[in-house]
Write a protein that holds these residues in place. Structure first.
Motif, mmCIF file in Angstrom:
data_model
loop_
_atom_site.group_PDB
_atom_site.id
_atom_site.type_symbol
_atom_site.label_atom_id
_atom_site.label_comp_id
_atom_site.label_asym_id
_atom_site.label_seq_id
_atom_site.Cartn_x
_atom_site.Cartn_y
_atom_site.Cartn_z
ATOM 1 N N GLU A 1 11.712 -18.733 -25.635
ATOM 2 C CA GLU A 1 10.593 -17.872 -25.266
ATOM 3 C C GLU A 1 10.814 -16.451 -25.725
ATOM 4 O OE1 GLU A 1 11.063 -19.356 -20.726
ATOM 5 O OE2 GLU A 1 10.320 -17.306 -20.882
ATOM 6 N N PHE A 2 9.717 -15.819 -26.102
ATOM 7 C CA PHE A 2 9.725 -14.430 -26.537
ATOM 8 C C PHE A 2 8.615 -13.690 -25.803
ATOM 9 C CE2 PHE A 2 11.991 -16.593 -29.845
ATOM 10 C CZ PHE A 2 12.947 -15.681 -30.268
ATOM 11 N N LYS A 3 8.619 -12.371 -25.958
ATOM 12 C CA LYS A 3 7.599 -11.549 -25.310
ATOM 13 C C LYS A 3 6.224 -11.815 -25.929
ATOM 14 C CE LYS A 3 7.612 -6.834 -25.066
ATOM 15 N NZ LYS A 3 8.210 -5.503 -25.006
ATOM 16 N N THR A 4 6.195 -12.033 -27.242
ATOM 17 C CA THR A 4 4.915 -12.205 -27.940
ATOM 18 C C THR A 4 4.913 -13.493 -28.758
ATOM 19 O OG1 THR A 4 5.717 -11.065 -29.898
ATOM 20 C CG2 THR A 4 4.657 -9.694 -28.213
ATOM 21 N N TYR A 5 3.701 -13.951 -29.082
ATOM 22 C CA TYR A 5 3.580 -15.153 -29.912
ATOM 23 C C TYR A 5 3.942 -14.870 -31.366
ATOM 24 C CZ TYR A 5 1.370 -16.986 -25.780
ATOM 25 O OH TYR A 5 1.147 -17.390 -24.486
ATOM 26 N N SER A 6 3.733 -13.628 -31.828
ATOM 27 C CA SER A 6 4.060 -13.352 -33.234
ATOM 28 C C SER A 6 5.563 -13.486 -33.481
ATOM 29 C CB SER A 6 3.512 -11.999 -33.691
ATOM 30 O OG SER A 6 3.775 -11.004 -32.763
ATOM 31 N N LYS B 1 12.008 -28.346 -31.232
ATOM 32 C CA LYS B 1 12.235 -26.970 -30.756
ATOM 33 C C LYS B 1 10.882 -26.266 -30.664
ATOM 34 C CE LYS B 1 16.908 -26.060 -32.411
ATOM 35 N NZ LYS B 1 17.285 -27.344 -33.061
ATOM 36 N N VAL B 2 10.571 -25.856 -29.445
ATOM 37 C CA VAL B 2 9.245 -25.293 -29.175
ATOM 38 C C VAL B 2 9.361 -23.844 -28.695
ATOM 39 C CG1 VAL B 2 7.145 -25.573 -27.790
ATOM 40 C CG2 VAL B 2 8.418 -27.590 -28.533
ATOM 41 N N CYS B 3 8.488 -23.004 -29.199
ATOM 42 C CA CYS B 3 8.520 -21.579 -28.846
ATOM 43 C C CYS B 3 7.191 -21.156 -28.224
ATOM 44 C CB CYS B 3 8.769 -20.762 -30.120
ATOM 45 S SG CYS B 3 9.128 -19.017 -29.825
ATOM 46 N N SER B 4 7.272 -20.310 -27.191
ATOM 47 C CA SER B 4 6.056 -19.769 -26.592
ATOM 48 C C SER B 4 6.392 -18.442 -25.904
ATOM 49 C CB SER B 4 5.441 -20.771 -25.611
ATOM 50 O OG SER B 4 4.119 -20.406 -25.300
ATOM 51 N N ALA B 5 5.387 -17.835 -25.274
ATOM 52 C CA ALA B 5 5.603 -16.518 -24.676
ATOM 53 C C ALA B 5 5.970 -16.624 -23.201
ATOM 54 C CB ALA B 5 4.366 -15.645 -24.834
#
Ligand code: GLU
Length: 308
Positions: free
Chosen positions: A208-213, A182-186
């Motif tokens: 995906e999210f708006k920011t990396y934090s 499971k990979v997350c990025s902006a």
């Protein structure tokens, strides 16, 4: 989630306290005693001399800044050592210093910049729509983006890498180990595009999210296995939680950071390139780097400019 909240939620208050205790009075470039590579409090910023009598003939953006009296600059606020806003509202990091250097050399007080936080996905719209005059925030120069905005630079080269939980060695091979993870990025970033284009993991495993934090919070909560973006950004997060996070350290792209400018404003691009060129030759670039990104321990030199 802001990094200060992240730091607090990790229970590493000691780190934050150390930073508060030694942050304010540090000289630019000073790491402080036992300072980590990323602290939650911004120290002193570089002292630039504001140029006088500057004109950038043929630059509509410069004319606009001049009539307003101060530049409006797009930045990130949650990327330690790059574009960061501390609990007191003070901004610092390599990108912030580059933004200030450009303002000072255009003849505007760098301490009066009006900052706008623009996430990765909204940069082209913000620049093309005139919402900001220029953008400095881990913004990779790409051919696709060059159709919508123009770039001065590059002023730094990073590489896409992986941030993982410290004890997890299953992705130490780098990008080839992402299948099934499971990979997350902006949203709107080059790293998430690369994960999709190269099928590095299954579509259902990508968040995906708006920011990396926000992705870092997901990683700490074990909702994802890795955060992927530029190593320069990931190192900043790892340094705020060195007991729980680490960067794999096998970069798999070249991310050339440019200063985003309105597409038609070639005059301003040439001027900003000459500002970058001078900073590389007179040692300013190195001073700014050493005081910010260089605190993570890696050395660097200014890359050659791409003048077009
Ligand atoms: N440098 C990459 C990009 O411009 C990732 C960092 C970011 O999203 O700002 O997409």
């Amino acid at each position: 989630m802001r990094m200060r909240n992240l730091v607090a939620s990790l229970g590493v208050a000691a780190l934050a306290l150390t930073a508060v205790a030694c942050g304010k009075d540090e000289p630019a470039g000073g790491g402080g005693t036992g300072d980590s590579a990323a602290s939650d409090t911004c120290g002193d910023l570089h002292k630039f001399t504001t140029a006088s009598g500057v004109d950038v003939a043929g630059s509509a953006t410069f004319t606009k800044i001049k009539s307003r009296g101060t530049p409006v600059v797009g930045v990130k606020a949650d990327q330690p050592n790059l574009g960061y806003k501390d609990a007191d509202g003070k901004r610092c990091g390599f990108d912030i210093e580059v933004a200030r250097m450009v303002a000072a050399n255009l003849g505007f007080d760098p301490d009066k910049i009006e900052y706008k936080e623009i996430p990765s996905a909204n940069r082209e719209t913000a620049i093309a729509g005139g919402e900001i005059d220029y953008y400095v925030g881990t913004y990779s120069i790409t051919d696709k983006r060059k159709k919508l905005v123009s770039f001065a630079g590059p002023y730094f080269i990073a590489g896409q890498d992986l941030l993982v939980r410290k004890s997890d060695t299953s992705m130490d091979a780098g990008k080839t180990a992402l299948k099934g993870k499971k990979v997350c990025s902006a949203t709107g970033s080059t790293p998430i595009q690369r994960v999709k284009d190269e099928n590095l993991t299954e579509a259902s495993n990508i968040s995906e999210f708006k920011t990396y934090s926000e992705c870092v919070s997901q990683l700490l909560d074990k909702k994802v296995d890795a955060v992927t973006t530029d190593d320069a950004i990931l190192k900043g997060y790892a340094a705020t939680a060195p007991d729980e996070l680490r960067v794999v350290g096998k970069p798999f792209s070249e991310e050339k950071y440019g200063i985003g400018l309105p597409l038609a404003d070639k005059a301003l691009r040439d001027k900003v390139n000459s500002i970058l060129e001078t900073s590389a030759s007179d040692g300013t670039w190195k001073e700014l780097y050493d005081a910010t990104l260089g605190k993570s321990g890696s050395d660097s030199t200014p890359p050659p400019l791409e003048k077009y």
